[in-house]
Design a protein around this motif. Structure first.
Motif, PDB file in Angstrom:
ATOM      1  N   TYR A 128     -12.308   0.956 -18.402  1.00  0.00           N
ATOM      2  CA  TYR A 128     -13.430   1.303 -17.528  1.00  0.00           C
ATOM      3  C   TYR A 128     -13.735   2.792 -17.682  1.00  0.00           C
ATOM      4  CZ  TYR A 128     -13.901  -2.989 -14.751  1.00  0.00           C
ATOM      5  OH  TYR A 128     -14.159  -4.278 -14.327  1.00  0.00           O
ATOM      6  N   LEU A 129     -14.996   3.135 -17.496  1.00  0.00           N
ATOM      7  CA  LEU A 129     -15.427   4.533 -17.458  1.00  0.00           C
ATOM      8  C   LEU A 129     -15.963   4.842 -16.070  1.00  0.00           C
ATOM      9  CD1 LEU A 129     -17.327   4.896 -20.862  1.00  0.00           C
ATOM     10  CD2 LEU A 129     -15.133   5.918 -20.259  1.00  0.00           C
ATOM     11  N   PHE A 130     -15.440   5.891 -15.455  1.00  0.00           N
ATOM     12  CA  PHE A 130     -15.875   6.288 -14.113  1.00  0.00           C
ATOM     13  C   PHE A 130     -16.230   7.766 -14.084  1.00  0.00           C
ATOM     14  CE2 PHE A 130     -12.805   2.819 -13.168  1.00  0.00           C
ATOM     15  CZ  PHE A 130     -13.686   1.943 -12.536  1.00  0.00           C
ATOM     16  N   LYS A 131     -17.103   8.113 -13.159  1.00  0.00           N
ATOM     17  CA  LYS A 131     -17.297   9.510 -12.785  1.00  0.00           C
ATOM     18  C   LYS A 131     -16.580   9.682 -11.452  1.00  0.00           C
ATOM     19  CE  LYS A 131     -21.561  10.778 -15.160  1.00  0.00           C
ATOM     20  NZ  LYS A 131     -22.938  11.316 -15.022  1.00  0.00           N
ATOM     21  N   LYS A 132     -15.488  10.430 -11.468  1.00  0.00           N
ATOM     22  CA  LYS A 132     -14.688  10.577 -10.261  1.00  0.00           C
ATOM     23  C   LYS A 132     -15.251  11.686  -9.379  1.00  0.00           C
ATOM     24  CE  LYS A 132      -9.904  10.311  -8.833  1.00  0.00           C
ATOM     25  NZ  LYS A 132      -9.844  11.433  -7.927  1.00  0.00           N
ATOM     26  N   ASN A 133     -15.278  11.433  -8.088  1.00  0.00           N
ATOM     27  CA  ASN A 133     -15.939  12.362  -7.165  1.00  0.00           C
ATOM     28  C   ASN A 133     -14.987  13.023  -6.177  1.00  0.00           C
ATOM     29  OD1 ASN A 133     -15.298  10.263  -5.487  1.00  0.00           O
ATOM     30  ND2 ASN A 133     -17.387   9.539  -5.208  1.00  0.00           N
ATOM     31  N   GLY A 134     -13.694  13.053  -6.502  1.00  0.00           N
ATOM     32  CA  GLY A 134     -12.738  13.709  -5.603  1.00  0.00           C
ATOM     33  C   GLY A 134     -12.066  12.778  -4.625  1.00  0.00           C
ATOM     34  N   THR A 135     -12.507  11.508  -4.566  1.00  0.00           N
ATOM     35  CA  THR A 135     -11.854  10.515  -3.722  1.00  0.00           C
ATOM     36  C   THR A 135     -11.580   9.287  -4.592  1.00  0.00           C
ATOM     37  OG1 THR A 135     -13.819   9.258  -3.030  1.00  0.00           O
ATOM     38  CG2 THR A 135     -13.367  11.318  -1.866  1.00  0.00           C
ATOM     39  N   TRP A 136     -10.984   8.259  -3.981  1.00  0.00           N
ATOM     40  CA  TRP A 136     -10.778   7.015  -4.723  1.00  0.00           C
ATOM     41  C   TRP A 136     -11.963   6.072  -4.590  1.00  0.00           C
ATOM     42  CZ3 TRP A 136      -7.917   7.517  -8.499  1.00  0.00           C
ATOM     43  CH2 TRP A 136      -6.715   8.188  -8.452  1.00  0.00           C
ATOM     44  N   GLU A 137     -13.086   6.582  -4.077  1.00  0.00           N
ATOM     45  CA  GLU A 137     -14.350   5.837  -4.152  1.00  0.00           C
ATOM     46  C   GLU A 137     -14.901   6.078  -5.545  1.00  0.00           C
ATOM     47  OE1 GLU A 137     -15.662   3.788  -1.954  1.00  0.00           O
ATOM     48  OE2 GLU A 137     -13.973   4.095  -0.586  1.00  0.00           O
ATOM     49  N   TYR A 217     -16.378  12.012 -18.006  1.00  0.00           N
ATOM     50  CA  TYR A 217     -15.971  10.689 -17.549  1.00  0.00           C
ATOM     51  C   TYR A 217     -14.449  10.599 -17.500  1.00  0.00           C
ATOM     52  CZ  TYR A 217     -20.738   8.972 -18.380  1.00  0.00           C
ATOM     53  OH  TYR A 217     -22.085   8.781 -18.344  1.00  0.00           O
ATOM     54  N   TYR A 218     -13.969   9.685 -16.683  1.00  0.00           N
ATOM     55  CA  TYR A 218     -12.562   9.335 -16.682  1.00  0.00           C
ATOM     56  C   TYR A 218     -12.448   7.914 -17.217  1.00  0.00           C
ATOM     57  CZ  TYR A 218     -11.498  13.378 -13.777  1.00  0.00           C
ATOM     58  OH  TYR A 218     -11.360  14.659 -13.305  1.00  0.00           O
ATOM     59  N   ALA A 219     -11.738   7.760 -18.303  1.00  0.00           N
ATOM     60  CA  ALA A 219     -11.478   6.426 -18.850  1.00  0.00           C
ATOM     61  C   ALA A 219     -10.133   5.953 -18.315  1.00  0.00           C
ATOM     62  CB  ALA A 219     -11.452   6.474 -20.371  1.00  0.00           C
ATOM     63  N   THR A 220     -10.086   4.728 -17.843  1.00  0.00           N
ATOM     64  CA  THR A 220      -8.818   4.170 -17.379  1.00  0.00           C
ATOM     65  C   THR A 220      -8.576   2.806 -18.013  1.00  0.00           C
ATOM     66  OG1 THR A 220      -7.438   3.596 -15.481  1.00  0.00           O
ATOM     67  CG2 THR A 220      -9.800   3.116 -15.294  1.00  0.00           C
ATOM     68  N   PHE A 221      -7.351   2.608 -18.463  1.00  0.00           N
ATOM     69  CA  PHE A 221      -6.893   1.326 -18.992  1.00  0.00           C
ATOM     70  C   PHE A 221      -6.074   0.579 -17.941  1.00  0.00           C
ATOM     71  CE2 PHE A 221      -7.841   3.892 -22.671  1.00  0.00           C
ATOM     72  CZ  PHE A 221      -8.359   3.000 -23.590  1.00  0.00           C
TER      73      PHE A 221
END
Length: 441
Positions: A128-137, A217-221
């Protein structure tokens, strides 16, 4: 100095000024150190000493002096950093360190060669690719679905950039596509021998994370980063070769060798889960309703089965093992899977629980009549199965006790978290404990 490098088709580093010496811990997480490139020959011949006491699953503080010896054939330069990296093996007292995951896999492959076989693996790692905003949302950057193009897939340029860098690490990209989940992706690369593929998985995960971070982006496996969304799997396409021939080819489909190999995996499937699905979060993915398999069965083309035989014959004959996820240590996973399959070949185990219909639509009575069992429902249950399976324990060699100790502690910490939070142990939602522990690694 150049002679030993030229003998394996590589050269002394010229552009790179520093060299990363890379190995993995018990979790498959890359670890290592950097040395000046001028010490490369020393790293190959004598090795570089390091303290293994703080590496997960390695030595205790009282007995921690280890040596890293570089494997020349794995040298690659990191294009965007101006450094190089190389994988290798861990030694202790001039002997292979028994808990070194890469060394364990090499030992299994050496024993496989004594039986006249070599193993080839092709992985399908999802992320997954996310844009992290400082929380786990977690901020989902696109609304694409399976095989969507252009308008819904916002990461198509990023995937292409990753694919263009892959050959620098020895990976040959084959297919890039959007996966089922929003912001979920897959880039497949060419299969290779089991050791090379395990190296390639480590390289690929590093590459995806590094390039994604360069673009914000943050990629997570992580197997299941979002509740209600598809999980990240890593299906494995596997076959054995005998010399230059695919040992899985039969006259009317799969060979007896292939069928017995399937029988071995099915026989040990519950214990294998502790290795191929080694995190608390892994079992949030292995639930009915998604493509992740739950039931221990096999079939041709059947995507609800644990082992699927793809519709490719001739030289491409292979099996697809569908439960592994990217959180696995690929070296330990391949060692365990190959050992289980070889046990089936040696004992001529017939594969049970053949099914060509959707297992998810069967009731318990029908599954019982067909001999279909289920995978463990939690990491704790998987570890219990591992403790009963001597074949898989032996496959892990010197890493078994370390792995079990580490993972039992991990499970106990999760249970303690749930109790403190007054949450049920069978909770299927993804907890903050899991995100904190697994999102980045």
């Amino acid at each position: 100095m150049n002679e030993i490098f030229q003998s394996v088709g590589t050269t002394v580093p010229e552009k790179a000024k520093f060299l990363q010496l890379v190995f993995v811990d018990i979790n498959g997480v890359p670890k290592g150190m950097e040395i000046p490139a001028s010490r490369y020959e020393e790293a190959v011949k004598e090795g570089i000493a390091f303290d293994g006491s703080s590496i997960a699953g390695f030595q205790g503080i009282e007995d921690s002096d280890l040596i890293f010896k570089a494997d020349l054939t794995t040298y690659a330069e990191v294009p965007w950093e101006g450094i190089a990296r190389v994988y290798g093996y861990i030694y202790k007292d001039d002997r292979p360190y028994p808990a070194d995951p890469r060394g364990i896999l090499k030992g299994i492959l050496d024993r496989l060669a004594e039986e006249g076989y070599s193993a080839y693996v092709g992985p399908e790692p999802e992320f997954y690719l996310f844009k992290k905003n400082g929380t786990w949302e977690l901020d989902i950057p696109d609304n694409g679905g399976y095989f969507d193009l252009i308008t819904l897939d916002k990461a198509r340029g990023l995937k292409r950039e990753i694919a263009m860098y892959m050959p620098a690490f020895g990976l040959i990209p084959e297919v890039l596509h959007h996966e089922v989940g929003k912001a979920q992706h897959e880039i497949d690369f060419r299969f290779s021998n089991a050791l090379r593929t395990a190296d390639n998985i480590v390289s690929f995960k590093y590459l995806v994370k590094a390039i994604s971070e360069l673009h914000g982006y943050y990629a997570t496996f992580m197997p299941k980063p979002l509740y209600g969304f598809p999980g990240n799997g890593m299906h494995l396409h596997i076959n054995l070769s005998a010399g230059d021939e695919n040992a899985f080819i039969g006259q009317d489909g799969l060979s007896e060798t292939a069928l017995h190999f399937i029988g071995g995996i099915l026989k040990h499937a519950r214990a294998l889960a502790a290795i191929t699905n080694p995190t608390v979060n892994s079992y949030k993915r292995l639930v009915p309703g998604y493509e992740a398999p739950v039931y221990i069965s096999w079939g041709y083309r059947n995507r609800s089965a644990l082992i699927r035989v793809p519709a490719f014959w001739g030289k491409s004959a292979r099996i697809e093992y569908r439960c592994p996820d990217p959180s696995t240590n690929p070296y330990l996973a391949f060692a365990a899977i190959i050992t289980a399959g070889l046990d089936g070949v040696k004992r001529k185990l017939e594969p049970e629980a053949y099914v060509e219909t959707n297992v998810y639509e069967m009731d318990e009575e029908e599954m019982e009549s067909r001999g279909i069992k289920t995978l463990p429902g939690s990491l704790g249950e998987a570890l219990d199965a591992l403790k009963k399976d001597k074949v898989i324990q032996k496959a892990l060699g010197g890493a078994y006790k370390n792995f079990l100790t580490y993972k039992e502690r991990e499970w106990a910490e999760y249970v303690a978290y749930l109790e403190a939070s007054e949450l049920p142990i069978d909770i299927k939602k993804v907890t903050e404990w899991e995100l904190e522990r697994y999102f980045y690694i």
